[in-house]
Design an enzyme around this catalytic site. Structure first.
Site, PDB file in Angstrom:
ATOM      1  N   GLY A  10       0.828  -1.206   0.000  1.00 30.40           N
ATOM      2  CA  GLY A  10       0.000   0.000   0.000  1.00 30.40           C
ATOM      3  C   GLY A  10       0.861   1.253   0.000  1.00 30.40           C
ATOM      4  CB  CYS A  11       0.039   4.683   1.059  1.00 34.48           C
ATOM      5  SG  CYS A  11       0.863   6.267   1.300  1.00 34.48           S
ATOM      6  CG  PHE A  12       5.750   4.717  -1.392  1.00 34.05           C
ATOM      7  CD1 PHE A  12       5.300   5.988  -1.085  1.00 34.05           C
ATOM      8  CD2 PHE A  12       6.266   4.489  -2.673  1.00 34.05           C
ATOM      9  CE1 PHE A  12       5.368   7.021  -2.013  1.00 34.05           C
ATOM     10  CE2 PHE A  12       6.345   5.513  -3.615  1.00 34.05           C
ATOM     11  CZ  PHE A  12       5.881   6.787  -3.276  1.00 34.05           C
ATOM     12  CD1 TRP A  13       4.673   8.816   1.236  1.00 30.09           C
ATOM     13  CD2 TRP A  13       2.601   9.479   1.818  1.00 30.09           C
ATOM     14  NE1 TRP A  13       4.245   9.755   0.332  1.00 30.09           N
ATOM     15  CE2 TRP A  13       2.991  10.186   0.662  1.00 30.09           C
ATOM     16  CE3 TRP A  13       1.340   9.716   2.378  1.00 30.09           C
ATOM     17  CZ2 TRP A  13       2.149  11.112   0.049  1.00 30.09           C
ATOM     18  CZ3 TRP A  13       0.507  10.647   1.766  1.00 30.09           C
ATOM     19  CH2 TRP A  13       0.902  11.333   0.612  1.00 30.09           C
TER      20      TRP A  13
END
Ligand code: MHO
Length: 158
Positions: A10-13
């Site tokens: 998912g969102c790599f942040w």
């Protein structure tokens, strides 16, 4: 001694922020992998046409943290039963995927996946892909350590 590990969850942040907290993880960079366009931009990846996943590439010290421990952390930090999405983020770029750098990593990843799949812990089958590492394209600077710099959080499912 150091080794590489690459995960899409998912969102790599949020994925980067979580892995950076682990003892033995020496470095983490966010980027794109597994697609069919060279040096993609975030905007291109967001079109869902390049096939890349948002990934985190880790450099770790296997004497301080095992690859197996990283794989277990990977499964814990997202919902691996979701297909081409992670929570509110929808598209192939958010798919659950482990990019393996060698045969040992592949066997370890497969072994943990099978164990968790059979554990009864999930209501649905694990959808995580296990693929040979493809070329890693580092994401734009503003995506690196994004949450640490903003003091924010990312919507992770668990
Ligand atoms: N829903 C997130 C996705 C960002 S991530 C780098 C956002 O745009 O805030 O894909």
């Amino acid at each position: 001694m150091s080794e590489k590990a690459t995960f899409g969850a998912g969102c790599f942040w949020g994925v980067e922020a979580r892995f950076r907290e682990l003892e033995g993880v020496l470095d983490a960079q966010v980027g794109y992998s597994g697609g069919n366009v060279d040096n993609p931009t975030y905007e291109q990846v967001c079109t869902d046409r390049t096939g890349h996943a948002e990934v985190v590439e880790l450099v770790f010290d296997p004497a301080r943290i095992s690859y197996e421990a990283l794989v277990r952390e990977f499964f814990k930090l997202h919902d691996p039963t979701q297909v081409n999405r992670q929570g509110p983020d929808v598209g192939r770029q958010y798919r659950s995927v482990i990019f393996c750098h060698d045969q040992n990593q592949r066997e370890t990843a497969q072994c943990v996946l099978t164990e968790l799949d059979q554990s009864g812990r999930y209501a649905k089958p694990i959808a995580t892909g296990i693929e040979p590492a493809a070329r890693f394209w580092r994401a734009e600077d503003y995506h690196q350590q994004y949450l640490a710099r903003r003091g924010g959080t990312c919507s992770l499912s668990s």
